[in-house]
Structure formats: C-alpha cells, structure tokens
Design an enzyme around this catalytic site. Structure first.
Site, PDB file in Angstrom:
ATOM      1  CE  LYS A  19      30.293 135.921   6.557  1.00  0.00           C
ATOM      2  NZ  LYS A  19      30.912 136.156   5.109  1.00  0.00           N
ATOM      3  N   GLY A  74      29.373 133.237   2.439  1.00  0.00           N
ATOM      4  CA  GLY A  74      28.672 132.127   2.604  1.00  0.00           C
ATOM      5  C   GLY A  74      28.679 131.124   1.575  1.00  0.00           C
ATOM      6  NE  ARG A  75      29.079 134.303  -4.061  1.00  0.00           N
ATOM      7  CZ  ARG A  75      28.767 135.394  -3.288  1.00  0.00           C
ATOM      8  NH1 ARG A  75      27.902 135.467  -2.437  1.00  0.00           N
ATOM      9  NH2 ARG A  75      29.295 136.428  -3.850  1.00  0.00           N
ATOM     10  CG  HIS A 116      14.479 110.252 -21.619  1.00  0.00           C
ATOM     11  ND1 HIS A 116      14.044 109.463 -22.451  1.00  0.00           N
ATOM     12  CD2 HIS A 116      15.783 109.633 -21.021  1.00  0.00           C
ATOM     13  CE1 HIS A 116      15.069 108.521 -22.600  1.00  0.00           C
ATOM     14  NE2 HIS A 116      16.004 108.388 -21.667  1.00  0.00           N
ATOM     15  CD  GLU A 124      14.613 133.911   3.973  1.00  0.00           C
ATOM     16  OE1 GLU A 124      15.417 134.561   4.798  1.00  0.00           O
ATOM     17  OE2 GLU A 124      14.516 134.475   2.706  1.00  0.00           O
ATOM     18  CE  LYS A 137      18.968 138.878   2.434  1.00  0.00           C
ATOM     19  NZ  LYS A 137      20.348 138.837   2.805  1.00  0.00           N
ATOM     20  CD  GLU A 183      24.184 134.977  -2.980  1.00  0.00           C
ATOM     21  OE1 GLU A 183      25.306 134.205  -2.314  1.00  0.00           O
ATOM     22  OE2 GLU A 183      23.462 135.324  -2.755  1.00  0.00           O
TER      23      GLU A 183
END
Ligand code: F6P
Length: 549
Positions: free
Chosen positions: A210, A271-272, A388, A216, A508, A357
């Site tokens: 965005k 973004g999410r 399990h 990253e 950051k 978030e």
C-alpha cells in the site's frame, strides 16, 4: 461527559451484564440444554448461506438481550451507517474505512471526498481482469518471449496474509499449471527458498505494498530486481517481469516499474482489509476473474446482512458480542479458530492480523486510556491436527478458551469416508467441550477411582460452530466479511480505532537505528540499554566486527 464519550463500562447494559454474569458464571451448558430442548435450534442463525450455531455458548436469552442492548447503547447502528457511508471513522489517520466499497456492485454509488468511488473500484477490477486473462492465456510474455508461469507476490502484513490465505483457501479453483509463491519476511531464506528452481524468464513479480516504503517488501523487491537484471541481462526485464499494487504510484515508478503496470487502490482501504482490492491480484490470476467476482459477491452478501439485519439475528454482530462477553466478563484472554478444512490452513494467521492489529488498542477514539480489556489473542490450526496437540489444554486445562469451529457440509475432494470422519470430529469436539464427562460417568465405565479425576471432563467450555455448504470463492468472501464486521462490532463497543496500527511503528524506528550499528566498521558507539548493547556487541563479534563496540 457526553453520552457519546461515555465508556462502555458505564452503560446501563454493561452494568446489567455484570450482574447477569454473577448468575451465569456457574451455570453449566448441561443444565442450559436440559432446561430447553430446543436450544440447539433457537440459538442458531443463518444468513447468506452461513449457518452459525451459537447454542454452545454460556448464554441465555437474557444474555443476548443485554448484549444487543449494549450494542444499541454504544451506537453500533450509527457506526455501521457511518462506515458504509464513507465517514472518516479512522480518526487517527483521518480516513474513511470503505473496504465494503471494494465489493459494492456497479449500480451502487458511494461518495468519498465528493467523488463516487464505485466506478474507480470497477475500473481497477476490469484492469486486473484483463491482466489476469493475459497471464492465464499465456499472452503476457517475459522479455525473452516466454509466458509468465511463476507468479511471485512480494508483500507483507495485509499485502501478503490476505493473498496467501486466499490462494491456499481457493487452491481447488486455481490454475495448477501456474506456480504461486509468496515472499514476505526480510529473512533472506524467504527469498531464496521461494525462488528455488524457478526460471527468471518465466517469472512475474507482483510487488504489493500500500505504502511502497515497507522495509521488508522494498528489500525483497530490490533483491528481485537485481536477480532479474542479473539473470536476464535484458533492458526490458523490469517492465515485463514486474508489476505493482500500491496507492503510491510515484514510488512505484521511481522503483522502475512502468506506470501502466500499476494496479491502484485507495487510502480508505486498510492493509488488513485489502485482500479484495488489487492486493488480490495474485488471487485473481490463480482463480480467474469470474471466481474473484464471485468472492466479492460473497463479501457483499455478508456486508448487506451486517448493514441491515437486527442485531439479534446479525451474524457478525452476534459473533462480536459473544466474543466480548467472554473477553470482558469471563476474563478469557484468547479465542481459538479451528477450521475443519485443510484449505483454510492460513485462515487463523490471516485472522490474527485482522483481529489483533485492529483491536489491540489501549486508548479510546478520543485518546483516553481504555477502562476494560480490548482485543483478545486469536490463534488456531486446522481441524483434527489440533486435536492431537493443543486441544488437551482446551478440554482439561485451567483456562477458558472460547472456540470457533468452521466446517463445510460438502467436501471439495470427496474421498471415501474422509469427509464424514472429519466432520464427525468437529461435531464431537464441540459436544465434548460443552458437556464434558462427569466423575459419575467415568466411574460407571469401571475406571479405577484414582484415575477418575484425570479422566473427568468438566465441560462448560464454550464454542460456536460456523457451517457452510461448500468452500467456494463466495463462501470465503462471506467468512472473511463475517470476521471483519465482528471485529468492527467489538471495536465500536470498546470505542477504539480499529483501523489504525500505531503499535507497529516503534519497532520499525528502533530497527532503523540499529541497522547501521550492525553494519558499521570497527568503531561504533552503542547507546542503548545494557541488554540491547550486549546483544548487538555479541552479534558484531560473531560477524567479525570485533573492535570498538
Ligand atoms: O506494519 C504494519 C503494516 O502497516 C500493516 O498494517 C500492513 O498490512 C503492512 O504493514 C504492509 O504495509 P504495506 O502494504 O504498506 O507494505
């Protein structure tokens, strides 16, 4: 204090819920079911083909009445209208919150800052469809004339979790002759492993960001650009092997990607909340434009249900309110999301960003410290594998963990008895959690007395079961929208901004300060705390930067 700024805990319904909790905390689901033979059907609601059984929750009609009253007192109806109408409800970023416009049908009109955004949304969808068809047909060629067969999405957070979750969820519908990989982590291993065995001539990178400044993503994108230029040694390499999805066209062009190869979206898409925007380009290439549009239609159906249904029959509102009941009154810290569907293996990870978030906040919309717990921790794994592993703690541990079971009546891959066995496990787990097994029942089986406590299940562990017909693109859209709006319901009651994420910024900034310290030569003054200094020193020593630190 104005009614609008009143904390939720001061509302009459909250106070009534506190008193009601006193009468509910020791009531057992066994009793609640025994008292009402119709309970399993009464506490169930279906909308847009999604069936929600919430009867195995520690609630009565009174609980639902009070939770709905709380939603009313906190102005949920007005907030829903404000969101759908494009008001700037993301107050700290001064932005509208309009992911619902991404799936609005063409005939609808939604005006933001004086402009109808629906035609813009559909123009981008058309551009994505055109591009996807060119990739899928082999018409889009790399710079050496070979069709793009490897689609690599580089992005992180909402620019990866949505695409990878949707790709995995809808893999059944995807083109198997195309390879899809996702690079997110700044760990070089991510890049190296994702690219292993791929031919640059047949590779297309989608740089999804965005902001187009995320460390990253930009690091991985630069590495990809170097790799392509070095491997192909061709002047047309970038324009044929890179496209971008971003709101920041200037930065994309500066990176070297052609402006015509940019798929845009808008600052009113978080973004999410963006997997159904151009961020879903890899999804559309994988499943085709028609299936992508079917997914959008699924989202829209759930949007309409949320917007119009009374809260006591409103799936997202009910899910949000039930979550709040455990979070704020029972003190539950987490929610387990348990899909009995292998294709939903990344769904819990996707939900972690969506929920945590959004609602991991400690101040209210007006900056005051919150007076109650906000977002719970979401976690989970698909189906029987979890049984399990961690289910032991859910069944017999000391923590209350409300569970969301998700299942489908029809398998996508019918194979002998597999699906019946899978779904039997889902139904059995919800049943076991709710009703448990008493010491008397255990003893009656001839179990020696000393073992009885170990083999007793106290039960009364709440769960909701979400059942859909089949995992189609539309079903996925409905499921995601269900959770999006349940997060919104909770954020509204807690009076927090569910659409900002300032909590990611400090780390950051500190990393930006530490990076040069890890790369500096011998002389480097460290001015952190003693722990951080020692860790950096040790790292530098190991990397051969021994002196001066
Ligand atoms: O750091 C958090 C975050 O801002 C998320 O909210 C977002 O989804 C992710 O980073 C990626 O951001 P972008 O799409 O701008 O690269």
């Amino acid at each position: 204090m104005s009614a609008a700024s009143q904390p939720p805990t001061e509302r009459p319904a909250w106070k009534a819920l506190e008193a009601h909790y006193q009468s509910m905390q020791n009531r057992h689901l066994r009793q609640l079911f025994a008292d009402d033979p119709e309970r399993g059907e009464r506490f169930a609601v279906e909308a847009a083909g999604v069936y929600l059984d919430y009867s195995k929750n520690r609630i009565t009609d009174e609980t639902i009445r009070l939770l709905v009253q709380l939603a009313d007192e906190c102005g949920l109806r007005d907030r829903i209208d404000a969101m759908f109408n494009g008001e700037k409800i993301n107050v700290t970023e001064r932005r509208a919150v309009l992911h619902t416009a991404l799936r609005a049908p063409q005939r609808q009109s939604i005006v933001v800052n004086g402009e109808d955004v629906v035609p813009q949304v559909h123009a981008v969808l058309d551009k994505m469809a055109d591009f996807s068809c060119r990739i899928r047909s082999g018409e889009w060629k790399g710079c050496t004339g070979k069709p793009a067969r490897n689609i690599i999405n580089i992005g992180i957070g909402g620019s990866e979790l949505g695409p990878v979750m949707a790709y995995e969820a809808l893999r059944y519908y995807s083109r198997r002759d195309l390879t899809f990989r996702f690079i997110s982590n700044i760990d070089g291993t991510d890049f190296v492993e994702a690219m292993h065995g791929l031919d640059a001539e047949e590779t297309l990178f989608i740089i999804s960001s965005k902001s187009f400044v995320t460390l990253e993503t930009m690091t991985n994108a630069s590495t990809a650009r170097d790799w392509v230029l070095k491997t192909l040694q061709h002047p047309g390499a970038i324009s044929r092997h890179f496209v971008a999805v971003s709101t920041n066209v200037g930065k994309v062009v500066k990176f070297g990607i052609d402006a015509e190869n940019v798929f845009g979206f808008w600052d009113w898409v978080g973004g999410r909340y963006s997997m159904d925007s151009a961020i879903g380009l890899s999804t559309m290439i994988a499943i085709g434009p028609e299936n992508f549009r079917a997914m959008l239609d699924g989202f829209h159906q759930m949007d309409e249900h949320f917007r119009t249904a009374p809260f006591e029959r409103n799936l997202p509102a009910l899910m949000g309110l039930l979550g709040l009941w455990y979070n704020n009154f029972f003190g539950a810290q987490t929610v387990a999301v348990l899909p009995y569907e292998r294709y939903l293996k990344r769904f819990p990870a996707y939900l972690q960003q969506l929920t945590m978030e959004s609602n991991g906040k400690h101040v209210t919309l007006d900056g005051a410290e919150v007076v109650c717990q906000t977002g719970p921790i979401y976690w989970g794994e698909p189906g029987t594998n979890g049984q399990h592993s961690f289910y032991q703690l859910i069944h017999q541990g000391t923590k209350l963990i409300p569970c969301n079971f998700i299942g489908f009546s029809q398998p996508l891959n019918p194979l002998g008895r597999h699906h019946d066995l899978l779904m039997a496990n889902l139904f059995a787990q919800a049943e076991a959690l709710a009703f448990g097994k008493t010491p008397q029942e255990v003893s009656a089986e001839g179990i020696p007395a000393w073992q009885v406590p170990h083999r007793t299940f106290e039960g009364n562990r709440p769960s909701s079961t979400i059942l859909l017909e089949r995992l189609t693109p539309a079903a996925l859209g409905k499921l995601v929208a269900l959770y999006e709006h349940s997060v919104f319901t909770q954020g509204t009651i807690w009076k927090i901004d569910s659409f900002d994420q300032w909590g990611v910024e400090l780390g950051k900034a500190l990393a930006a300060r530490i990076i040069p310290e890890l790369e500096a030569g011998a002389n480097c003054q460290l001015k952190h705390d003693s722990s951080t200094n020692a860790l950096i020193r040790r790292y530098r020593r190991s990397r051969g930067l021994l002196q001066g630190s």
